[in-house]
Each structure stands twice: as C-alpha cells, then as structure tokens.
Write a protein that holds these residues in place. Structure first.
Motif, short mmCIF file in Angstrom:
data_model
loop_
_atom_site.label_atom_id
_atom_site.label_comp_id
_atom_site.label_asym_id
_atom_site.label_seq_id
_atom_site.Cartn_x
_atom_site.Cartn_y
_atom_site.Cartn_z
N MET A 44 46.73 44.25 34.48
CA MET A 44 46.29 42.91 34.11
C MET A 44 47.15 41.88 34.82
O MET A 44 48.35 42.00 34.89
N SER A 45 46.54 40.86 35.35
CA SER A 45 47.26 39.82 36.07
C SER A 45 48.11 39.01 35.11
O SER A 45 47.76 38.79 33.95
N GLY A 46 49.26 38.51 35.59
CA GLY A 46 50.11 37.66 34.77
C GLY A 46 49.67 36.22 34.81
O GLY A 46 50.32 35.35 34.23
N TYR A 47 48.58 35.90 35.47
CA TYR A 47 48.13 34.53 35.63
C TYR A 47 46.88 34.28 34.80
O TYR A 47 45.99 35.11 34.72
N THR A 48 46.82 33.09 34.19
CA THR A 48 45.66 32.75 33.37
C THR A 48 44.49 32.35 34.26
O THR A 48 44.68 31.84 35.36
N ARG A 73 41.51 26.91 40.26
CA ARG A 73 42.64 27.45 41.02
C ARG A 73 42.18 28.55 41.97
O ARG A 73 41.41 29.42 41.59
N LYS A 74 42.67 28.52 43.19
CA LYS A 74 42.37 29.57 44.16
C LYS A 74 43.03 30.88 43.70
O LYS A 74 44.22 30.89 43.37
N PRO A 75 42.26 31.96 43.64
CA PRO A 75 42.84 33.24 43.22
C PRO A 75 43.99 33.65 44.15
O PRO A 75 43.90 33.50 45.37
N ILE A 76 45.05 34.13 43.56
CA ILE A 76 46.21 34.55 44.33
C ILE A 76 46.01 36.00 44.76
O ILE A 76 45.84 36.89 43.93
N ARG A 77 46.01 36.22 46.07
CA ARG A 77 45.83 37.56 46.62
C ARG A 77 47.19 38.10 47.07
O ARG A 77 47.92 37.44 47.81
N VAL A 78 47.49 39.29 46.61
CA VAL A 78 48.79 39.91 46.86
C VAL A 78 48.63 41.10 47.80
O VAL A 78 47.70 41.89 47.66
N TRP A 79 49.55 41.21 48.75
CA TRP A 79 49.53 42.32 49.71
C TRP A 79 50.68 43.28 49.42
O TRP A 79 51.81 42.86 49.19
N ALA A 108 50.61 41.99 38.74
CA ALA A 108 50.99 41.00 37.73
C ALA A 108 51.45 39.68 38.35
O ALA A 108 51.49 38.65 37.67
N MET A 109 51.75 39.70 39.65
CA MET A 109 52.19 38.47 40.33
C MET A 109 51.02 37.65 40.85
O MET A 109 51.22 36.55 41.37
N GLY A 110 49.81 38.17 40.77
CA GLY A 110 48.65 37.44 41.27
C GLY A 110 47.38 37.86 40.57
O GLY A 110 47.39 38.31 39.43
N ASP A 111 46.27 37.71 41.28
CA ASP A 111 44.95 37.99 40.69
C ASP A 111 44.24 39.16 41.35
O ASP A 111 43.45 39.85 40.71
N TYR A 112 44.51 39.38 42.64
CA TYR A 112 43.76 40.38 43.41
C TYR A 112 44.76 41.13 44.27
O TYR A 112 45.52 40.53 45.04
#
Length: 371
Positions: A1-5, A10-16, A37-41
């Motif tokens: 689950m993402s840590g962001y509401t 808001r632009k979804p945060i994509r993590v690599w 958990a640091m982003g959305d995708y």
C-alpha cells in the motif's frame, strides 16, 4: 500500500527500483514494499543474465524466471526486463519515474564505480533499509553447505552424489562459515507489514493449498496463481521446519518457517497464510480458520504423512480435492540446488569474490566512522 493519500489533482509518484533479484527472497520483497510506500506506482528494472555475469558473476535463476518472480510480488506494478546494470537517468525518464530507491548497502560495477552515482548527483536517489540476515549470496552459501543446525544429515538429495555434496560442503565452509545458518529474527511487525489482513467476503469461495515453499520460485508462483483462479480467496498452509525435515528426510528446509511465510505472503495471489500448518489436511484446517471450499494440490505425487497416510485423505473423501496442472512443476527446490552443485566451482569462486568484497566494504565503513 502506498504511503501517499489519493489526490486526483496530484501527479502520481512513480518510483524506480532495479536489481538482479536472483533467487527472489523476502529481503527483495521487503525492499520493494518500502519503495512502493514512498510513492504510488512501482516500476522495477531487472538485469539480464549477460549484464549480471559481466559485473557480478553467474546467476542461479534464469532471467525469465527472475522476471516472473518480480512480477508476482504484490507491491510491483510494472517490470522492465533487461534493465542496464548502471542505473540510468535516461531509462528512469523513459518510465516517467521521479526517483529511484535502493537499500542502504553499496552496489558497484565491475570496475568499482557506484551504480547510483549519476542518480545521486541528480538528486533522484532515495534509500530504504536493507533486510538483515538474508541475501542471494547467503542463500547460495546455505546450498553450498547444505546443513542446518536443527537438521541431522540423513540421506542424499535425490540424484545428487553424496561424495559431490560432501566435497562441495567442505570447500564451501572454508569460504564462509557464517552462511550455514539463518540469521533472520522474526517479529510480529514484519508479518503485519507483509500481510494484507484481508478477510473473505460473504459468498467467497475459499481455496486451500499447503506446502514447504522453500527457496520460493516460479514453480510455486504458477501453482499459487492457478490455485487462486479456482476461487476467490487463497489460504496457504506453510509447514514448520521440523515437519518438513521429518517428512523429506534430507537437509530441508534451507529457509526457516518465518522466512518461507514472508515469501509466500509477498506473492500477489495469496490472501492469508497458516503458519506451521499440519502436514495432513484435517478438519481444523478445513473449518477453524475459514470454511474451505476447495483443497488443491499439484499433479505430482505427495509424500505420505509420518503415519503412512495420504495427507489429502479427508478432502478427497469430502469431494473437495482438486489437482492442478502446473507447467512449471519441473522447477523445484532440489533442481535449484542441483544447479549450484553442477556448477560448484563457479559458485565457490563467486562466493569468494563476494566475501572479499564484503570485507573491503566493511573496512571502508569502519574507516569512515573513525574519521
């Protein structure tokens, strides 16, 4: 689950995240959980066999197996095959990723260059906590030794020569005596972090499967995927160490109960786990956790219980037993160990290099602290 509401504006945060993910284990899964958990995708780049061989040495699992294992992790949204070993801003931009995440350990190219130097300089690097007590190197070490403190040496692994195993174990123990036992200390917090806590809804068809799930691999994943497709909710029983060792009569399991439970919980097809499930499926299993509608097993023979009885006798008598055809059934824990045994010299050399590198990194870290 993402840590962001969730916020539609808001632009979804994509993590690599990128890596080898050789013999995908709960340490890998925990890093991916933290990254998500640091982003959305979460986008995960997986290196090819050739790329890993060039910078690190031979892999145990083939690239297709590694891609499939990462894709089955429930925190992963997209897998990018054949990702460059040197983390590239260009590839991150192609995937619209805002930043990359890596564990708090050092990763270098063959020439000693920091793989994440460019991303760090661009301010697009984040760190997560590395899971102590497990790594692919450590797991290979366990296989090289093929011994566990709570298991007695009994018979040889099927189709592996005892002399080969003895020679291999002896030379491996000289490389790194610390790899012979698991250093994993289970906590309730870690179980909660990996568990969804999801209950079956009214009317859901509950499917139950059980097994050892040692060195969790694509054979297990495909089986769980097909089991989940039989119903709505997948309950998985994981047998305890003593039961596995008593039934199999060899130096299994390589991973302890809690390590194996975490690997199973990280799989996207699994809803809940019974920790230390009985080897024979009894009425407690069928009704005390949830009412089980289907009991599934692979279409390979199952070993009898210690009393000589068929472990699926009760579900078969109730007409709720189903066999699953698994195209990946030929890949087993024994087969993975055989890969190590077959190429033992190559893996011993790899272990020696990794151990030497670890010593140098530890010395460098101690020097930095003194300064």
């Amino acid at each position: 689950m993402s840590g962001y509401t969730s916020n539609p504006k808001r632009k979804p945060i994509r993590v690599w995240v990128d890596g080898c993910f050789d013999m995908m284990h709960y340490g890998h899964a925990n890093a991916l959980r933290q990254a998500k958990a640091m982003g959305d995708y979460l986008v995960v780049g997986v290196h090819s066999d050739a790329e890993i061989e060039k910078h690190k040495g031979p892999t145990v699992m083939k690239e297709g197996e590694r891609y499939a294992a990462v894709a089955a992790c429930k925190w992963v949204d997209l897998v990018v095959p054949d990702a460059p070993y040197f983390t590239s801003l260009e590839v991150m931009d192609q995937q619209n990723c805002d930043f990359c995440v890596h564990g708090d350990d050092i990763t270098t190219l063959a020439d000693g260059t920091d793989c994440y130097q460019a991303v760090k300089e661009a301010g697009r690097y984040r760190e997560c906590k590395r899971t102590q007590g497990v790594s692919t190197t450590e797991l290979v070490g366990r296989m090289l030794l093929m011994t566990r403190d709570h298991h007695k040496r009994r018979s040889s692994i099927a189709s592996i020569n005892n002399e080969d195993l003895s020679t291999f174990s002896s030379s491996a123990s000289k490389q790194s005596p610390e790899t012979k036992i698991s250093h994993f200390l289970p906590t309730s917090k870690k179980i909660v972090q990996f568990s969804e806590g999801k209950e079956p809804a009214a009317g859901d068809k509950v499917v139950y499967v059980d097994g050892t799930f040692d060195l969790f691999h694509v054979g297990h994943i495909e089986f769980l995927k097909r089991a989940k497709a039989l119903g709505d909710y997948l309950l998985v029983g994981v047998h305890d160490d003593q039961t596995v060792n008593a039934i199999k009569e060899v130096n299994y399991p390589l991973m302890n109960l809690h390590e194996r439970v975490l690997s199973v919980l990280a799989c996207r097809f699994v809803d809940e786990v019974i920790i230390g499930a009985p080897y024979s499926v009894d009425n407690n299993v069928l009704s005390k956790v949830y009412k089980v509608d289907i009991v599934a097993h692979g279409n390979t023979p199952s070993l009898p219980d210690l009393n000589g009885k068929d472990p699926y006798e009760i579900p078969k008598s109730l007409g709720i037993y189903v066999e699953i055809e698994n195209p990946s059934a030929e890949l087993t824990t024994s087969k993975i160990i055989e890969r190590i045994i077959e190429h033992r010299k190559m893996y011993e050399e790899r272990q020696a290099r990794k151990n030497e590198k670890a010593k140098l990194e530890a010395e460098a870290e101690r020097s930095e602290k003194k300064e």
